[in-house]
Design an enzyme around this catalytic site. Structure first.
Site, PDB file in Angstrom:
ATOM      1  N   HIS A  76       0.833  -1.208   0.000  1.00 24.86           N
ATOM      2  CA  HIS A  76       0.000   0.000   0.000  1.00 24.86           C
ATOM      3  C   HIS A  76       0.865   1.255   0.000  1.00 24.86           C
ATOM      4  CE1 HIS A  76       0.441   0.738   4.416  1.00 24.86           C
ATOM      5  NE2 HIS A  76       0.388  -0.579   4.532  1.00 24.86           N
ATOM      6  N   ASP A  78       0.007   4.354   1.184  1.00 28.13           N
ATOM      7  CA  ASP A  78      -0.202   5.338   2.247  1.00 28.13           C
ATOM      8  C   ASP A  78       0.548   4.987   3.520  1.00 28.13           C
ATOM      9  OD1 ASP A  78      -2.054   3.128   2.528  1.00 28.13           O
ATOM     10  OD2 ASP A  78      -3.048   4.274   4.107  1.00 28.13           O
ATOM     11  N   ASP A 106       6.338   0.889   6.580  1.00 29.66           N
ATOM     12  CA  ASP A 106       4.995   0.335   6.417  1.00 29.66           C
ATOM     13  C   ASP A 106       4.212   1.304   5.549  1.00 29.66           C
ATOM     14  OD1 ASP A 106       2.515  -0.830   6.668  1.00 29.66           O
ATOM     15  OD2 ASP A 106       2.254  -0.338   8.784  1.00 29.66           O
ATOM     16  N   GLU A 139      -4.922   2.157   2.942  1.00 33.71           N
ATOM     17  CA  GLU A 139      -4.943   0.883   3.666  1.00 33.71           C
ATOM     18  C   GLU A 139      -4.996   1.117   5.158  1.00 33.71           C
ATOM     19  OE1 GLU A 139      -3.131  -2.689   5.684  1.00 33.71           O
ATOM     20  OE2 GLU A 139      -2.538  -0.574   5.712  1.00 33.71           O
ATOM     21  N   GLU A 140      -4.288   2.149   5.609  1.00 31.11           N
ATOM     22  CA  GLU A 140      -4.133   2.384   7.047  1.00 31.11           C
ATOM     23  C   GLU A 140      -5.395   2.921   7.717  1.00 31.11           C
ATOM     24  OE1 GLU A 140      -1.754   1.300   8.620  1.00 31.11           O
ATOM     25  OE2 GLU A 140       0.130   1.421   7.538  1.00 31.11           O
ATOM     26  N   ASP A 163       3.580  -6.856   3.675  1.00 29.03           N
ATOM     27  CA  ASP A 163       3.049  -5.934   4.681  1.00 29.03           C
ATOM     28  C   ASP A 163       3.041  -6.578   6.062  1.00 29.03           C
ATOM     29  OD1 ASP A 163       1.966  -3.679   5.802  1.00 29.03           O
ATOM     30  OD2 ASP A 163      -0.067  -4.012   5.053  1.00 29.03           O
ATOM     31  N   HIS A 349       4.190   2.402  13.007  1.00 28.74           N
ATOM     32  CA  HIS A 349       3.199   3.337  13.544  1.00 28.74           C
ATOM     33  C   HIS A 349       3.730   4.089  14.764  1.00 28.74           C
ATOM     34  CE1 HIS A 349      -0.497   1.053  11.658  1.00 28.74           C
ATOM     35  NE2 HIS A 349       0.532   1.191  10.829  1.00 28.74           N
TER      36      HIS A 349
END
Length: 381
Positions: A76, A78, A106, A139-140, A163, A349
């Site tokens: 992904h 984003d 990520d 995606e997030e 991922d 994150h």
């Protein structure tokens, strides 16, 4: 055959491009050029308009040079916040940010790895199956890109999503989830002058939540309430509050049971708090399926290919069960069986996020080997 230095430079370049969820246009433009230069046909679907983003999902098709089933590779575009103005630091073989933002491994590590693998195939003129590269948006923030992907653009029935963390593991089991919201209504009153005339929505919601079992319920099931908002001022009995949460389970029956328990607990609590016909809170419960589960048998081609590739490279590939979700959950519901492979990202994150270049190389070697095996050997679906 993986060019370690080139892979590192490409990852750093991608990490420096702002691409928080809903704002992936710049990185998509970069990827479109890279993929086109590598010989792919690139198209975008219309997901961006549906999710109010500035960009849509990117689908790049490589024709390949062998007559086998197409395979999908995906990541992904984003990132989570704070992801603007990332300053990439590379020391002792490890990429980090300067600590004021996330790094973006990520999932930009996936994007860099896929580009490197396809470039090696082109440069070395290696056997190559038809490859469909799917790079999703948002995606997030709920797998929104995958949920709104134009699946008519995809012919692959299997593939790999890059991922996860473990480069020597493949996620073949992930839970399904429900989003659960409770909108609790009370009655406003002056909190100092006439509190007895009010009905506190916050108190009513708290009574319901206190009765619930939250966190890990068993080895397959979790439940959490993570957002709450409501009230107007400290001197007003709150007439409204809303609480948002989720339940997840690998077992659909358990998910249904947990969801039912939450709904009935809120409804029954409101009834219990009724003082008289005019003095009671009420609740509106909203349940929405968030994503389906993933359950890939260990004898499926996706697993067998990954394990054979890993064995060829000298290591074992372990099947993993995840408590989280990925685009794979949504793809699975559309008939695409996708195993989730790790790129080595750690502390995602967070501001401490990092990734070792050697782990990205490790993953790239695995993906390259998977494509080589699929292009030259018969591994039954």
């Amino acid at each position: 055959m993986i060019d370690e230095e080139r892979l590192g430079k490409r990852f750093a370049a991608l990490a420096r491009i702002d691409s928080e969820s809903g704002s992936e246009a710049l990185i998509a433009k970069f990827l479109e050029k890279e993929l086109t230069d590598l010989g792919a046909t690139v198209v975008f679907d219309d997901a961006g308009a549906k999710i109010n983003g500035d960009c849509s999902n990117l689908v790049a098709t490589f024709k390949g040079n062998t007559d086998v089933e197409p395979v999908m590779l995906s990541g992904h575009m984003d990132t989570v916040v704070p992801g603007k103005g990332v300053k990439v630091i590379f020391e002792d073989g490890v990429f980090r940010s300067d600590g004021t933002t996330i790094l973006g491994s990520d999932d930009k590590s996936a994007l860099a790895i896929i580009l490197e693998v396809m470039q090696v195939i082109k440069e070395k003129n290696l056997p190559c199956p038809p490859v469909e590269v799917v790079m999703t948006v948002c995606e997030e923030v709920g797998l929104l890109g995958a949920k709104h992907l134009d699946y008519d653009l995809i012919k692959s029935k299997f593939g790999y999503i890059l991922d996860a963390v473990d480069t020597e593991g493949i996620v073949n089991r992930a839970p399904e989830a429900n989003k659960i919201s409770a909108k609790v209504y009370g009655r406003a009153a002056h909190a100092g002058g006439s509190p007895e005339n009010g009905v506190s929505a916050i108190y009513a919601a708290s009574c319901a939540i206190a009765k619930l079992e939250l966190g890990r319920l068993d080895e397959e099931t979790t439940c959490n309430f993570g957002l709450i908002s409501g009230g107007a001022a400290t001197n007003i009995v709150p007439e409204y509050v809303e609480i948002h949460g989720e339940a997840r389970s690998h077992d659909p029956a358990k998910l249904e049971k947990v969801t039912h328990t939450i709904v009935t607990t809120f409804e029954n609590t409101m009834a219990e708090l009724q003082a008289d016909e005019d003095t009671h809170p009420r609740v509106e419960m909203i349940v929405k399926k968030d994503f389906p589960n993933t359950r890939i048998p260990e004898d499926h081609m996706v697993i067998k290919l990954a394990r054979k590739a890993a064995a060829n490279l000298g290591w074992d590939m372990a099947c993993k069960t995840s408590g989280g979700a990925a685009d794979a959950n949504v793809f699975f519901n559309h008939g695409i069986v996708a195993g989730v492979i790790g790129t080595g990202m750690t502390d995602v994150h967070t501001l401490k996020e990092s990734i070792a270049l050697k782990d990205m190389v490790h993953c790239a070697e695995l993906i390259l080997e998977i494509l080589q095996i699929h292009a030259t050997e018969k591994v039954a679906l």
